[in-house]
Design a protein around this motif. Structure first.
Motif, PDB file in Angstrom:
ATOM      1  N   ASP A   1       0.631 -11.341   2.553  1.00 26.64           N
ATOM      2  CA  ASP A   1       1.161 -10.472   1.494  1.00 26.64           C
ATOM      3  C   ASP A   1       1.505  -9.085   2.030  1.00 26.64           C
ATOM      4  OD1 ASP A   1       0.910 -12.447  -0.392  1.00 26.64           O
ATOM      5  OD2 ASP A   1      -1.015 -11.744  -1.173  1.00 26.64           O
TER       6      ASP A   1
ATOM      7  N   SER B   1       5.291  -7.436   2.448  1.00 23.92           N
ATOM      8  CA  SER B   1       5.489  -6.244   1.629  1.00 23.92           C
ATOM      9  C   SER B   1       5.871  -5.049   2.496  1.00 23.92           C
ATOM     10  CB  SER B   1       4.223  -5.921   0.824  1.00 23.92           C
ATOM     11  OG  SER B   1       3.986  -6.907  -0.154  1.00 23.92           O
TER      12      SER B   1
ATOM     13  N   THR C   1       5.242  -8.312  -5.815  1.00 28.19           N
ATOM     14  CA  THR C   1       5.123  -6.907  -5.453  1.00 28.19           C
ATOM     15  C   THR C   1       3.686  -6.513  -5.151  1.00 28.19           C
ATOM     16  OG1 THR C   1       7.017  -6.420  -6.848  1.00 28.19           O
ATOM     17  CG2 THR C   1       5.670  -4.559  -6.163  1.00 28.19           C
TER      18      THR C   1
ATOM     19  N   ARG D   1      -1.409  -5.529  -7.117  1.00 32.26           N
ATOM     20  CA  ARG D   1      -0.416  -6.582  -7.322  1.00 32.26           C
ATOM     21  C   ARG D   1      -0.173  -6.737  -8.812  1.00 32.26           C
ATOM     22  NH1 ARG D   1      -2.221 -12.033  -5.063  1.00 32.26           N
ATOM     23  NH2 ARG D   1      -1.299 -11.345  -3.112  1.00 32.26           N
TER      24      ARG D   1
END
Length: 407
Positions: A30, A34, A122, A180
């Motif tokens: 993640d 990102s 996100t 998140r």
């Protein structure tokens, strides 16, 4: 981990180390993507810090496994454990390579940042300011997730990481939070935490067709690789050769996609102003392929018919995000409904990663992998889903298969 640091054997729970390695590997994926999405050196730096922690964990895990093997039977059962350890380390290294694309300014077309928002949930890094209303309050008291839908999936305090903060975790000034959630909720939480506004990047759209195809291939490789990792852990948890076979298929698909990606990238290089800017895209594709290879390594023991040591399943169950296997019961709230119509992900917080149909006149009992919003849940379906324990309980109730998933 620097050369000066020494990791010595300490009696420790193999289950706890494996669970932390799984959580760390998933967080690294993640964070690294990102970092690319946001062009964030801060997020990329966090990846390398966490990668160093993974190096220590894998050494501790290997030592513990070696100490546990006392007979040929032990060695046979523990061999898949070493595979899971090695796979988590590979994922960590791949995430580090992705982060270096940002940190070393290898070169990356803006097109990838235009495509990633659809594929990357996100994730935002926020440093908690001393005057934030969150300081000195527990997660339960601040009620962040309930009020905004934003989850604090991890926090760093100095050099210490907390990968699974719970309701009793107290937030302190200068904590680094990893958030998140959806855009509106993130903006609200980020402002409360930092005192500043959250600005999302607005990258350009590619104008070269071959480059667009190359970028789409990388995004699809990323989605397939992450799905493969989830399914791999699911195959071990439920000792399912059928699910492990799907991991094998996904790994082959990623390999084929990478070949097509290479062709499109070479064609695009002749048509862009700065071919060197495509280097980062090549690095991204290579690292993503490694993640799919690691997923196959996790499920290899199942594919070979080796009964893995129970500690692997126990570690998966003890990790931050759980993978659950539930059955759609007659009269269930979601029976006969599609995932999209009933907003299953939004309302339960669980991501359905696979559905196995019962054999009947409509289906032969095969798995539906990565079901979409249009996928209908039917009585007798076996559902594999991933998310928090609270989310798993919510989903189990709506499927008519109520369970309790304790921390």
């Amino acid at each position: 981990m620097t050369r000066e640091e020494r990791v010595e054997y300490e009696p420790t729970s193999v289950k706890a180390v494996l669970a932390e390695m799984k959580d760390t590997a998933e967080l690294l994926i993640d964070l690294s993507y990102s970092a690319v999405l946001h062009g964030s050196a801060d997020l990329a730096g966090e990846v390398l810090e966490l990668e160093s922690r993974m190096d220590e964990l894998q050494l501790q895990a290997r030592m513990s496994v070696m100490m546990a093997a006392r007979s040929p039977e032990d060695a046979e059962q523990l061999a898949p454990v070493l595979g899971v350890i090695g796979a988590a380390e590979k994922i960590s290294d791949a995430a580090g390579d992705i982060a270096k694309v940002v940190l070393e300014e290898v070169g990356l077309p803006d097109a990838i940042r235009a495509a990633l928002p659809e594929a990357v949930e996100t994730l935002v890094r926020a440093e908690l300011s001393a005057d934030s209303t969150y300081v000195g309050r527990t997660l339960a008291e601040s009620n962040v997730e309930t009020e905004t839908g934003v989850r604090i999936i991890a926090l760093r305090r100095g050099s210490d990481w907390l990968l699974n903060p719970d309701a009793g975790t107290t937030l302190r000034a200068d904590d680094t939070l990893f958030l998140r959630g959806d855009e509106d909720g993130l903006r609200a939480v980020y402002r409360t935490a930092t005192g500043t506004a959250y600005e999302r990047p607005d990258p350009s759209v590619p104008s070269v067709d071959d480059l667009e195809r190359a970028v789409d291939s990388v995004v699809l490789m990323k989605n397939m690789s992450e799905l493969a990792v989830d399914l791999a852990y699911g195959s071990v948890l439920f000792n399912s050769e059928a699910v492990a076979s799907e991991v094998d298929e996904l790994e082959m698909e990623v390999d084929a996609l990478k070949s097509r990606f290479e062709a499109w990238t070479l064609r695009a290089a002749a048509r862009v102003d700065d071919p060197v800017s495509l280097r980062g895209l090549v690095h991204l594709a290579s690292a993503t392929e490694v993640i799919s290879d690691a997923a196959l390594e996790i499920s290899e023991g199942v594919l070979r018919g080796i009964d893995a040591h129970p500690v692997i399943a126990e570690a998966v169950e003890a990790s931050d995000e759980v993978i659950v296997r539930l059955e759609v019961a007659p009269g269930a709230d979601l029976a006969g409904e599609t995932l999209g119509e009933r907003r299953v992900k939004q309302e339960t917080g669980m991501r359905v990663i696979a559905v196995r149909r019962p054999a009947d006149e409509r289906d032969d009992g095969e798995w539906v992998i990565s079901p979409g919003p249009e996928t209908e849940l039917r009585v007798g379906d076996v559902v594999l889903a991933k998310g928090t324990r609270a989310g798993a309980e919510r989903l189990s109730l709506r499927l008519g298969d109520p369970r309790e998933f304790e921390d």
